[in-house]
Design a protein around this motif. Sequence first.
Motif, PDB file in Angstrom:
ATOM      1  N   PRO A  14      -7.251 -47.861 -21.510  1.00 14.71           N
ATOM      2  CA  PRO A  14      -7.669 -47.803 -20.241  1.00 14.71           C
ATOM      3  C   PRO A  14      -6.909 -49.204 -19.659  1.00 14.71           C
ATOM      4  CG  PRO A  14      -9.314 -49.134 -21.862  1.00 14.71           C
ATOM      5  CD  PRO A  14      -8.557 -48.024 -23.124  1.00 14.71           C
ATOM      6  N   ASP A  15      -7.348 -49.351 -18.467  1.00 16.85           N
ATOM      7  CA  ASP A  15      -6.431 -51.100 -17.893  1.00 16.85           C
ATOM      8  C   ASP A  15      -7.525 -51.836 -18.382  1.00 16.85           C
ATOM      9  OD1 ASP A  15      -4.963 -49.434 -16.682  1.00 16.85           O
ATOM     10  OD2 ASP A  15      -5.956 -48.962 -14.676  1.00 16.85           O
ATOM     11  N   TYR A  16      -6.681 -52.694 -18.333  1.00 15.25           N
ATOM     12  CA  TYR A  16      -7.832 -53.898 -18.925  1.00 15.25           C
ATOM     13  C   TYR A  16      -7.469 -55.522 -18.183  1.00 15.25           C
ATOM     14  CZ  TYR A  16      -9.358 -52.578 -22.711  1.00 15.25           C
ATOM     15  OH  TYR A  16     -10.249 -51.696 -23.985  1.00 15.25           O
ATOM     16  N   ILE A  17      -8.676 -56.239 -17.604  1.00  8.10           N
ATOM     17  CA  ILE A  17      -8.509 -57.764 -17.194  1.00  8.10           C
ATOM     18  C   ILE A  17      -8.392 -58.543 -18.041  1.00  8.10           C
ATOM     19  CG2 ILE A  17      -9.168 -58.872 -15.461  1.00  8.10           C
ATOM     20  CD1 ILE A  17      -8.387 -56.125 -14.427  1.00  8.10           C
ATOM     21  N   GLN A  18      -7.578 -59.489 -17.742  1.00  9.49           N
ATOM     22  CA  GLN A  18      -7.282 -60.649 -18.987  1.00  9.49           C
ATOM     23  C   GLN A  18      -7.902 -62.093 -18.043  1.00  9.49           C
ATOM     24  OE1 GLN A  18      -3.109 -61.026 -20.951  1.00  9.49           O
ATOM     25  NE2 GLN A  18      -3.418 -59.798 -22.617  1.00  9.49           N
ATOM     26  N   LEU A  19      -8.619 -62.660 -18.483  1.00  8.53           N
ATOM     27  CA  LEU A  19      -8.534 -63.661 -18.184  1.00  8.53           C
ATOM     28  C   LEU A  19      -8.140 -65.101 -18.934  1.00  8.53           C
ATOM     29  CD1 LEU A  19     -12.679 -63.700 -16.773  1.00  8.53           C
ATOM     30  CD2 LEU A  19      -9.945 -63.978 -15.551  1.00  8.53           C
ATOM     31  N   ARG A  20      -7.419 -66.318 -18.518  1.00  9.71           N
ATOM     32  CA  ARG A  20      -6.865 -67.250 -19.622  1.00  9.71           C
ATOM     33  C   ARG A  20      -6.927 -68.461 -19.090  1.00  9.71           C
ATOM     34  NH1 ARG A  20      -2.913 -65.554 -23.192  1.00  9.71           N
ATOM     35  NH2 ARG A  20      -2.963 -63.189 -23.321  1.00  9.71           N
ATOM     36  N   ASP A  21      -7.421 -69.100 -19.476  1.00 10.00           N
ATOM     37  CA  ASP A  21      -7.755 -71.255 -19.129  1.00 10.00           C
ATOM     38  C   ASP A  21      -6.202 -71.648 -18.797  1.00 10.00           C
ATOM     39  OD1 ASP A  21      -6.114 -71.918 -21.541  1.00 10.00           O
ATOM     40  OD2 ASP A  21      -7.993 -72.501 -22.659  1.00 10.00           O
ATOM     41  N   GLU A  22      -6.063 -72.941 -17.569  1.00  7.56           N
ATOM     42  CA  GLU A  22      -5.097 -74.067 -17.818  1.00  7.56           C
ATOM     43  C   GLU A  22      -4.079 -73.631 -18.863  1.00  7.56           C
ATOM     44  OE1 GLU A  22      -5.231 -73.944 -14.794  1.00  7.56           O
ATOM     45  OE2 GLU A  22      -7.107 -73.699 -14.427  1.00  7.56           O
ATOM     46  N   ALA A  23      -3.985 -73.536 -20.286  1.00  2.00           N
ATOM     47  CA  ALA A  23      -3.092 -73.880 -21.368  1.00  2.00           C
ATOM     48  C   ALA A  23      -3.004 -72.190 -21.424  1.00  2.00           C
ATOM     49  CB  ALA A  23      -3.954 -74.609 -22.280  1.00  2.00           C
ATOM     50  N   PHE A  24      -2.931 -70.911 -20.779  1.00  5.04           N
ATOM     51  CA  PHE A  24      -3.119 -70.111 -20.625  1.00  5.04           C
ATOM     52  C   PHE A  24      -3.200 -69.241 -22.046  1.00  5.04           C
ATOM     53  CE2 PHE A  24       0.423 -71.073 -17.935  1.00  5.04           C
ATOM     54  CZ  PHE A  24       0.069 -70.663 -16.797  1.00  5.04           C
ATOM     55  N   VAL A  25      -4.440 -69.389 -22.600  1.00  8.44           N
ATOM     56  CA  VAL A  25      -4.839 -69.509 -24.210  1.00  8.44           C
ATOM     57  C   VAL A  25      -5.967 -67.789 -23.134  1.00  8.44           C
ATOM     58  CG1 VAL A  25      -6.549 -69.789 -25.554  1.00  8.44           C
ATOM     59  CG2 VAL A  25      -4.732 -71.519 -24.593  1.00  8.44           C
ATOM     60  N   LEU A  26      -5.934 -67.074 -23.931  1.00  4.12           N
ATOM     61  CA  LEU A  26      -7.317 -66.352 -23.698  1.00  4.12           C
ATOM     62  C   LEU A  26      -9.145 -66.689 -23.780  1.00  4.12           C
ATOM     63  CD1 LEU A  26      -6.813 -62.726 -23.173  1.00  4.12           C
ATOM     64  CD2 LEU A  26      -6.680 -62.248 -25.079  1.00  4.12           C
ATOM     65  N   ILE A  27      -8.839 -65.936 -23.316  1.00  2.00           N
ATOM     66  CA  ILE A  27     -10.367 -66.769 -22.890  1.00  2.00           C
ATOM     67  C   ILE A  27     -11.439 -65.144 -22.940  1.00  2.00           C
ATOM     68  CG2 ILE A  27     -10.604 -68.861 -22.586  1.00  2.00           C
ATOM     69  CD1 ILE A  27     -11.643 -68.459 -19.594  1.00  2.00           C
ATOM     70  N   ALA A  28     -11.169 -64.076 -22.599  1.00  3.44           N
ATOM     71  CA  ALA A  28     -11.934 -63.038 -21.890  1.00  3.44           C
ATOM     72  C   ALA A  28     -10.432 -61.340 -21.719  1.00  3.44           C
ATOM     73  CB  ALA A  28     -12.512 -63.069 -20.710  1.00  3.44           C
ATOM     74  N   TYR A  29     -11.890 -60.559 -22.114  1.00  2.70           N
ATOM     75  CA  TYR A  29     -10.390 -59.318 -22.158  1.00  2.70           C
ATOM     76  C   TYR A  29     -11.404 -58.225 -22.430  1.00  2.70           C
ATOM     77  CZ  TYR A  29      -6.348 -56.898 -23.971  1.00  2.70           C
ATOM     78  OH  TYR A  29      -5.527 -55.164 -24.186  1.00  2.70           O
ATOM     79  N   PHE A  30     -11.175 -57.767 -21.225  1.00  4.88           N
ATOM     80  CA  PHE A  30     -12.760 -56.401 -20.678  1.00  4.88           C
ATOM     81  C   PHE A  30     -11.664 -55.139 -19.981  1.00  4.88           C
ATOM     82  CE2 PHE A  30     -13.246 -59.963 -17.307  1.00  4.88           C
ATOM     83  CZ  PHE A  30     -12.969 -59.022 -15.594  1.00  4.88           C
TER      84      PHE A  30
END
Length: 67
Positions: free
Chosen positions: A13-29
């Motif tokens: 399925p399609d996913y959403i990524q949230l990344r912090d200011e340093a582009f580190v992955l913090i959420a994936y849903f």
Amino acid sequence: MYIIKVKGKAKIPDYIQLRDEAFVLIAYFRADRPLKDLHRYGLEGKETELAAVISELEFGKLRPLTI
């Protein structure tokens, strides 16, 4: 914080990524699932706004998340 929509293929399925200011992955849903556990990312109470942002996102375009 940044947000990006990732296009799934075939059974993935399609996913959403949230990344912090340093582009580190913090959420994936999954993009099609209800949003939960948003308090972990400082987005508690902003489910409606985040759902609106997700529906407008283009696939593969990283953009700042401002809600």
